[in-house]
Enzyme design. Sequence first.
Site, mmCIF file in Angstrom:
data_model
loop_
_atom_site.group_PDB
_atom_site.id
_atom_site.type_symbol
_atom_site.label_atom_id
_atom_site.label_comp_id
_atom_site.label_asym_id
_atom_site.label_seq_id
_atom_site.Cartn_x
_atom_site.Cartn_y
_atom_site.Cartn_z
ATOM 1 N N CYS A 97 0.874 -1.113 -0.021
ATOM 2 C CA CYS A 97 -0.290 0.048 0.109
ATOM 3 C C CYS A 97 0.835 1.230 0.030
ATOM 4 O O CYS A 97 0.650 2.311 -0.739
ATOM 5 C CB CYS A 97 -1.088 -0.188 1.263
ATOM 6 S SG CYS A 97 -1.827 -1.317 1.252
ATOM 7 N N LYS A 98 1.973 1.201 0.900
ATOM 8 C CA LYS A 98 2.788 2.336 0.776
ATOM 9 C C LYS A 98 3.737 2.735 -0.672
ATOM 10 O O LYS A 98 3.685 3.573 -0.781
ATOM 11 C CB LYS A 98 4.043 2.010 2.237
ATOM 12 C CG LYS A 98 3.293 2.334 3.309
ATOM 13 C CD LYS A 98 4.606 2.072 4.445
ATOM 14 C CE LYS A 98 4.074 1.634 5.803
ATOM 15 N NZ LYS A 98 5.167 1.150 6.660
#
Lengths: 200, 257
Positions: A97-98
């Site tokens: 996600c990052k």
Amino acid sequence: MNDIHPQSPSSLPPVLTRFLHNFGRVQLVFIALGVAWLAITAFTAQPAQSAPIQLAQKGFMAPDFSLLDTAGQETSLADFKGQAVILNFWATWCPPCKAEMPDLQKAHTLQKEQGLVIIGINRTDQDDPAEAAAFIQNFGLTFPILLDPTGKVAQAYQVSALPTTIFIRPDGIIHKVIVGGPLPQALLLAEFQQMQQGVP
Amino acid sequence: MLPTLTLGPLVLPVPAFLLLIGVWLGITLSEKFAHTYGTDRNQLSSLVSFFLAALVIGSRASFIARYPGAFMNNWLSVLSPNLAMFDWTGGFLIGLLVAAIFISRRQLDVWKTLDSLTPAILTFLFALGLSYLASGQYYGVPTRLPWGIPLWGALRHPTQVYWLLWMIGIAILLWPRPRRQWFPGFSFLILLLLLSIGMGVIEYFRADSQSLLGGLRIPQLYAFLALCFSLWQMGNRIRDFQLLHPQEVQNGSDFHS
């Protein structure tokens, strides 16, 4: 015949020999049946979906929802009717996600004028709201980020892993669901182009 | 349905994994039975390797060619391993072209080569059916029949299961047996014929296929074209054989290549 070549069959029964001699007729029968089947199925085809069902699956209507953003303002999916929407489910503890956040932000910056809407949905039921706020600030995210404190929206979208990204066409039909990441910017832009052009 | 499998920190996309297993198992089977069809195992291995490499590179190249603007600001995305960034149809055509060049350069017998690839094609198509079952794609129209399965908010025709059963039926019929090869190309053409029939029929029960004008579905049209091609080529092969071995056909004895 004792010695059988790999490409040789055992003896053929006479009925099969006659069948092969009349293969021209067999071809015609098959083709006629094929044409008849095409015609029958075209005339009696059942409608794929008689009513637009809301389901998190390609070809179905995207389930509507309303959630609060980090500033406490309510946002609904219905607010973006007529626009291509990318829904991205994420959490601060999820490495892919990052990794994909900068690409989502770049796609938003590049295509927001052309009508692309990117909405981030933080799985607040599995995350800390304070960490989520810091995350948004660190990545300089300017697209709407909504909080899902009960996980209800994630459940409606059958999110089984993070990140999950849902591409929704301007008519509200789900174009694609991608589980996992990171999604590169090029993919986001290509999918946006497909959604605008109505590519199935 | 099992779209993903979580193994600790890893999330495995089950449909893609099943397809990979299908490719590997299919190639293994084709190589194992290559001698049955009179082809060289090593040549077959090289052909499949070239085809797969061209398929992967061609799919990415085709995707880039379709959406060049998406890569303008980020050319490194060209190397992304993301499976959604492949245009498999374009890649398949490029793969076929490369395979055709390979067959021509190495002077391989086209029909025997195609025959020896039937186990690989069948195994892959079976894996494709399993991957559809895992992902929930290729789903059927609603039905009240007792064997309907609950999927996507309704009881539906289990079209994925129909596909799998049809593949099992073809596999039983075409399992490599030296005595059943009446002429080179026999296994491949029968496979193509049965595939096109199955596809044409099952398509009618599908809810997620692309429709054309007047209710005609695109996959059904492709299936019909494949049916015509397989019948035409079968007719040619049978005629060729009768010209070469008229006595054997007259007497109802063996076919030789």
